[in-house]
Design an enzyme around this catalytic site. Structure first.
Site, PDB file in Angstrom:
ATOM      1  N   ALA A 345       0.832  -1.214   0.000  1.00 49.36           N
ATOM      2  CA  ALA A 345       0.000   0.000   0.000  1.00 49.36           C
ATOM      3  C   ALA A 345       0.862   1.258   0.000  1.00 49.36           C
ATOM      4  CB  ALA A 345      -0.956  -0.028   1.193  1.00 49.36           C
ATOM      5  N   GLU A1270      -0.367  17.870 -25.842  1.00 52.60           N
ATOM      6  CA  GLU A1270      -0.628  16.469 -26.198  1.00 52.60           C
ATOM      7  C   GLU A1270       0.556  15.709 -26.765  1.00 52.60           C
ATOM      8  OE1 GLU A1270      -5.045  16.376 -27.860  1.00 52.60           O
ATOM      9  OE2 GLU A1270      -3.890  18.031 -28.635  1.00 52.60           O
TER      10      GLU A1270
END
Length: 1338
Positions: A345, A1270
């Site tokens: 975790a 992009e």
């Protein structure tokens, strides 16, 4: 028991007393709604993203110490914080008081973009500094491992945090035996340069120093309370649930007798997600508070006893201490546990979760239970009847009644025995991502040899992830006892274990063959590890391992990160006050870091506000037989349920070309289609009622999910698109060789940190409606809402302050939800809020299109491709959305950087029963480009040439023509390629990689270099128009408004830079309030890398109009201030307000002739990436990436570099670890960060270098700049091809010489299964059709 208990805790130094607390309330909504501390964000609700991180401080009256730890507020029941001090981002600093050094540095180092994850990052870092004011880089990486960021690519966040480290300047990297400081950057000699370029984006000298004495003190009242408080159990009762908090062991045992079925909760990290996501309900919960017996740490003569209440973070520290204190032979189990605790975790969960909770939950993928099981651990149980011990063995893990806890028992502590001499324990795990990801398979293994005999005396092997719980291979181990530790034993062990640990083909979680392979791969790793230690302990009796096998033992985790940037300084002739070209901090950076930046759901509740929750289809294709709302409507607080009947006549809207339904009515076409919406007084009531809506379906045929099924059923959206250039058929006749191939690309979830959010507020007169929404397209929201309410657009206003990330995902689907929300608000005359939960968001909004690319290439033996035929199929989902535009853009950009003299490309968008896929950063190019690059790689393999050589020989040269006959000047492309080759020392490192690969059998390195040509422009001039409004007030201050949306890309910052330059006013005098259809009408979508470009030109136009009007005034008083000039203009009746307008770039495309002038300019770049893979597990590590980009004249290099890095890391995720998983019935399994893995801080390249090409061309754009949003995403494919290179090396060495087909994403599963070896051959394979798979590849 004290039934009327009041809850007392502190938040940011202020006392909070709560008399009527509901035990079902979590700390996050309490902080946000009750205390109005909205800096702590909701990101996922499951403790996986870190957006809700707060610091919890508790005082221990026994040790007299205060423990500070980070925690996820979304999982913490508010009842559990009694007596604790909570610090949120608002408590450590604000712009109104003073900001904290952590807040200042993360902002000034450009570590915020959309800013939604920033408060969580700040709190993780702050907590680390409270515990370690001078942290190491290891601690830093560890502290941020539980925090996700989708925008920045993490590099600037690491840079900000590194300024607190005692070694902030050094890479601390000794991989090649050299330190970067001794030998220039990354082992390359320092380049002597003039002052033309800069390598720093911020100045450390200006930062506030960290002063630990200035932090909030722990409230003395809480200390006194902890020391003197009467030992009484606290009980909090809600409408449905009772919370019991015993403070002594006696009371805890009594509560367990009274409520034997009640779960015992410590950190709520296991029960919490089960309640939230699986609908589990507990009427009574027992939560022990500060019971000393649950926190014991005892070193006994035969082992270590650890209290079940200790957090996993505390266990980690205790074990690390034990490993240092005790002789190595005693700490084998502890070292194995530590290895898994480092990656288990994130830091927040490790600090909340308890050891006892982890053990008793017995999750099938528990990382610690397999090790504890093989380590012969015992559990100390206690009840009112007395204590007993049970072994942590297979019977316990299987929950056999005879070997389990009785309902009235609790787990007090765990005994973990010391290991003995000649006893070895190891741990293994493989997950989708290095850290903070549940294991696909994990394992604990232990062997004991009698005094150096080399004969197995005891053997214990367990696996997690391969059954309903942890599985122990007991029978196999029994059969191997007495055998010598050699290859024959290993072969027998593999066969036995594969027989015993049976995994059916339809096993939950899928990846069955991969899991089977890991079972034996881990066993082999254990064999090698033990063999190596035996050799070290007794070199005479044990043969040494082959050198090339030794690398199998090293883990791939890279800890320290090192980065460098290089950009052009501004022209020395530029005026000193002109901000263009400077790395100016993000306009909202400080507010992001203090939690003061307001997002849609941070807006205060409007009087009598309602909440809307959606009800979605659970079938992929079905007729709705009936909808029963009675149970939902009977719940208290429920006001209404909006169905299709209410929307009669207005239930559809034409978004682009095709009408789309807002609510599903007679028929549903995908899982997640909105059927109706529940309106209630509160979020809790609305969500509860939504679950009670009963829909009866009648399934319909066919259910089409995959591209292959769509082709089979001829299920396509019209029209087909085709682009042709040259004479393909003739060219195929003259080439030396022809190859055919195909590649499949999976989809991608946007995973913006702020989920879809909106608030509709009816104004009460003239039917006016205000909509506050997180969107990229306010005009579309205005249009669809006006249509549904049957109003003219001038009555509906859409307002956007900022968006917490979008990437294309907040356009049309947002409009549908906004329309339903506004309809409900209008119907009831009350404000309605709708905030999607992460799982709903992923289900409803879909993402990037999965693609299937087929290619046929004709080429000469020197690698020149003369003929190329391609077919693109995209999975559009059930309605058109933007699928056709995405397909067109993919086709127009498909050639990437290459001149193919003869080319034919056809494209079809497939209609399937999946949620409609939509716009996503890159808009079709990341898929189309990868298909082309795969083809290039195949051609290179066939010619026996390096792919880089084939790329170079086919690249555009100087002035050329694209397949749609637009002229291109590729000079800067060649320049980027050459610079990247030099900067990355490509040739030297290629040789080093080959040398490494020849010396290592189980680890391989790969190196790949990929160019990018990203055309920028919209498909029509109208789509590129932009407007702005600029006011000058009489005090000389300036207000700017424009049509662009700030979603993290820094557009507002750049716009203020533009206004500052054009008007000649200081940056501090220019303000920007947000975007609204009220101030700038008819705005276009914010996307396509053009937001700053278009809106900047509109602002420039407005400012020049104002400047021209003011020229006579300024020339009369050249030394005056802006205040003087504004007043003088006003006195002379000269308007101080102007609109600006830009018509858009010329853009056209004729699909009939295949010709057009689609794009205004091209962004060029190149990236070189090096990876290392583990052939046994499929893990990979990104060693280094070098990027060179041609971005023209940068308006703000810090923002542009941030865009490149963020896009690169998002692209890397797309091509490697981000994997969507659907059931054969079309249900999305991966609907949250628990299952869907985006890159974390540990996934980015260990070395990350970015250099901007010096500007050379003057463009017809804003200050000759280029849009950067992009293009960088495709450079992530350099990691894909580097992995491809490494896998190819492994296959060549194993004699596998056939063509290599690797699909995207290149997950650990695909990497491992492509590195075929004796273990992949050994596993049983299921015949297709003999079982129903758990998931299907989409």
């Amino acid at each position: 028991m004290d039934r009327a208990a009041e809850l007392l805790f502190y938040v940011n130094g202020r006392k909070v007393i709560e008399k009527n607390v509901d035990p079902e309330t979590m700390l996050l909504p309490y902080l946000r709604k009750k205390l109005r501390l909205t800096g702590t964000k909701y990101g996922c609700g499951g403790g996986d993203c870190g957006a809700c991180t707060v610091m919890i401080s508790r005082y221990n009256p026994v040790t007299k110490k205060i423990r500070h730890y980070p925690a996820n507020a979304c999982l913490i029941p508010v009842c559990s914080v009694h007596g604790a001090a909570i610090t949120t981002v608002e408590g450590i600093g604000s712009t109104k008081t003073r900001i904290h050094p952590v807040q200042e540095r993360i902002a000034k180092c450009h570590g915020t973009q959309c800013g939604f994850c920033t408060p969580g990052m700040v709190m993780s870092m702050y907590t680390l500094l409270r515990n370690h004011p001078d942290p190491t880089l290891d601690q830093l990486t560890d502290a941020l491992g539980g925090n996700l960021c989708r925008c920045t690519g993490y590099r600037p966040i690491i840079d900000a945090c590194k300024t607190f480290c005692n070694t902030s300047g050094c890479c601390q990297r000794k991989e090649n035996g050299v330190c970067c400081l001794n030998q220039g950057m990354n082992g390359l000699p320092e380049v002597e340069e003039g002052d033309e370029t800069s390598k720093k984006l911020f100045s450390e000298e200006e930062f506030l120093p960290l002063d630990p004495t200035q932090e909030l003190i722990f409230p003395p009242e809480l200390m006194i309370m902890a020391e003197k408080q009467p030992q009484r159990t606290r009980v909090f009762g809600g409408d449905r649930m009772t919370w019991i908090s015993p403070v002594t062991l006696k009371d805890l045992l009594e509560a367990k007798v009274k409520y034997p079925q009640a779960p015992v909760i410590m950190g709520n990290t296991s029960t919490g997600p089960a309640v939230k996501f699986k609908g589990v309900f507990h009427a009574v919960v027992i939560s022990p508070d500060r019971i000393e017996e649950l926190n014991v740490v005892n070193y006994t003569y035969n082992g270590l006893t650890l209290g079940a209440g200790l957090s996993l973070a505390q266990v980690k520290d205790i074990l690390a201490d034990a490993v240092l204190k005790l002789p190595e032979e005693k700490t084998q189990t502890y070292q194995a546990l530590l290895k898994h605790l480092r990656t288990l975790a994130g830091s927040q969960i490790r600090n909340m979760a308890s050891l006892g909770g982890h053990i008793v939950s017995r999750h099938l993928d528990s990382d610690l239970n397999p090790i504890l099981a093989v380590g012969n651990c015992t559990l100390n149980l206690l009840s009112k009847e007395g204590g007993r011990q049970i072994p942590l063995n297979e019977q316990f893990l299987r929950k056999c009644p005879s070997a389990d806890l009785k309902p009235e028992e609790i787990l007090i502590s765990v005994n973990i025995p010391y290991s003995r001499k000649w006893e070895f324990v190891s741990a293994f795990r493989q997950a989708q991502r290095q850290q903070n990801a549940l294991a696909i398979v994990n394992s604990g293994m232990r062997v004991f040899f009698g005094e150096g005999s080399g004969t197995v005396r005891e053997l214990s092997i367990s696996y997690g992830g391969v059954g309903p719980t942890t599985i122990c291979a007991k029978n196999s181990c029994q059969k191997l006892i007495g055998r010598p530790w050699n290859e024959e034993m290993l072969d027998a062990a593999c066969r036995l274990v594969l027989e015993e640990v049976f995994l059916p083909g339809s096993a939950p979680g899928g990846k069955v063959e991969f899991k089977r392979t890991l079972i034996v791969s881990f066993l082999f790793k254990f064999y090698l590890e033990v063999s190596q230690i035996l050799k070290r302990m007794d070199p005479i009796h044990y043969p040494s391992l082959e050198d090339k096998y030794e690398s199998a033992l090293e883990d791939l985790y890279s800890r320290h990160r090192w980065s460098a940037v290089n950009y052009q300084n501004v022209d020395p002739k530029q005026l000193p006050q002109d901000p263009i070209g400077h790395p100016i901090m993000h306009l909202s950076g400080i507010k992001h870091a203090t939690g003061e930046a307001i997002y849609c759901d941070d807006m205060p509740a409007v009087d009598r506000e309602l909440f809307l929750a959606t009800v979605t289809s659970s079938r992929a294709h079905a007729k709705i037989v009936s909808i029963d709302l009675s149970e939902a409507l009977s719940l208290p607080g429920v006001v209404d349920v909006v169905t299709e009947e209410h929307l009669e006549g207005v239930n559809s809207f034409c978004f682009l070309t095709k009408p789309e339904k807002l609510l599903g009515s007679e028929e549903v076409f995908w899982v997640g289609q909105i059927v109706c919406a529940v309106i209630a007084e509160s979020e809790v009531q609305a969500r509860r009622a939504a679950k009670l809506v009963k829909i009866v379906y009648q399934d319909l045929e066919p259910v089409i999910l995959t591209i292959e099924e769509a082709i089979q059923h001829n299920s396509f959206f019209e029209p087909e698109r085709k682009l042709e250039y040259g004479n393909v058929d003739e060219a195929f006749k003259v080439v030396d060789q022809i190859i055919e191939g195909e590649i499949h690309l999976g989809g991608q979830e946007h995973f913006y940190m702020e989920t879809q959010s909106m608030l509709a507020v009816p104004k009460g007169e003239d039917q006016e409606m205000d909509i506050y929404v997180s969107t990229q397209y306010p005009k579309s929201i205005q249009d669809v809402v006006a249509s549904v309410l049957k109003l003219p657009a001038n009555k509906v206003m859409c307002h956007v302050k900022r968006v917490g990330g979008a990437f294309g995902g907040k356009t049309f689907r947002t409009g549908i939800m906004a329309a339903i929300t506004a309809f409900a608000a209008n119907k009831h005359g009350r404000a309605v809020r709708c905030i999607l939960e992460r799982g709903e968001d992923m289900l409803i909004t879909a993402g990037r299109h999965p693609y299937l690319g087929k290619y046929k290439a004709g080429f000469m033996n020197d690698g020149r491709i003369l003929a190329l035929e391609m077919e693109h199929y995209s999975n559009g989902g059930a309605s058109l959305d933007e699928s056709l535009f995405v397909l067109e853009c993919g086709i127009l950009k498909m050639e990437n950087c290459y001149k193919f003299p003869n080319l034919r490309c056809r494209g079809r968008a497939c209609r399937t029963n999946l949620p409609p896929n939509t716009a996503f950063r890159g808009f079709g190019f990341p898929q189309a480009g990868l298909i082309t690059e795969s083809c290039i790689t195949d051609v290179a393999a066939k010619c026996g040439l390096p792919p880089e050589k084939v790329r170079m020989i086919n690249m555009y040269k100087e002035i050329d023509q694209t397949p749609y006959k637009q002229e291109i000047n590729a000079k800067n492309l060649t320049q980027c390629w050459k610079e990247c080759m030099a900067m990355s020392s490509y040739s030297l490192r290629k040789a080093a990689v080959e040398k490494f690969n020849s010396e290592n059998y189980w680890k391989k390195k790969g190196l790949a270099m990929v160019p990018v040509k990203y055309p920028v422009g919209f498909n029509s001039r109208a789509a590129g128009q932009a407007a702005a409004l600029v006011h000058i007030y009489l005090d000389g201050s300036v207000l700017v408004t424009h049509g662009g949306i700030e979603m993290g890309q820094g557009v507002h910052t750049k716009m203020i830079q533009v206004a500052s330059r054009e008007l000649g006013v200081p940056l501090s005098d220019v303000h920007l309030r947000g975007t609204s259809t009220e101030t700038v009408p008819n705005t276009n979508i914010s996307g396509g890398s053009l937001v700053a470009d278009l809106n900047g030109l509109a602002i420039k136009d407005a400012c020049q109009t104002l400047r021209k009007r003011l020229e006579p005034i300024i020339s009369k008083n050249p030394r005056g201030t802006w205040k003087d000039w504004a007043q003088a203009a006003f006195d002379e009746s000269i308007s101080l307000s102007a609109t600006g307008y830009f018509r858009g770039y010329e853009s056209s495309m004729n699909w009939e002739t295949g010709e057009g002038q689609m794009f205004e300019y091209f962004v060029f770049g190149a990236a070189c990436s090096e990876v290392e893979i583990d052939c046994l597990t499929g893990a990979h590590k990104n060693i280094r990436t070098d990027i060179v980009m041609d971005i023209g004249h940068s308006i703000n290099p810090a923002i542009d570099i941030g865009q490149i890095e963020g896009a690169f890391v998002q692209g890397m995720g797309l091509y490697t670890i981000e994997e969507l998983s659907y059931s054969p019935q079309g249900v999305l399994y991966t609907c949250g960060p628990d299952q869907y893995k985006i890159p974390t801080i540990c996934d980015i390249p260990t070395e990350f270098h970015i250099s901007l090409l010096p500007p050379s061309q003057n463009l017809n754009t804003l200050y000759s700049s280029k849009g950067m949003g992009e293009s960088g995403i495709f450079l992530g494919s350099s990691v894909f091809f580097a992995i491809h290179d490494a896998v190819s090396a492994a296959r060549r060495e194993r004699g596998l010489l056939g063509p290599l087909k690797l699909n995207s994403p290149l997950t650990p599963e695909k990497i491992r299964m492509a590195c075929e070896d004796k273990f992949t051959k050994m596993i049983p394979r299921d015949k297709p059709g003999s079982y129903v798979p758990w998931n299907i590849p989409i």
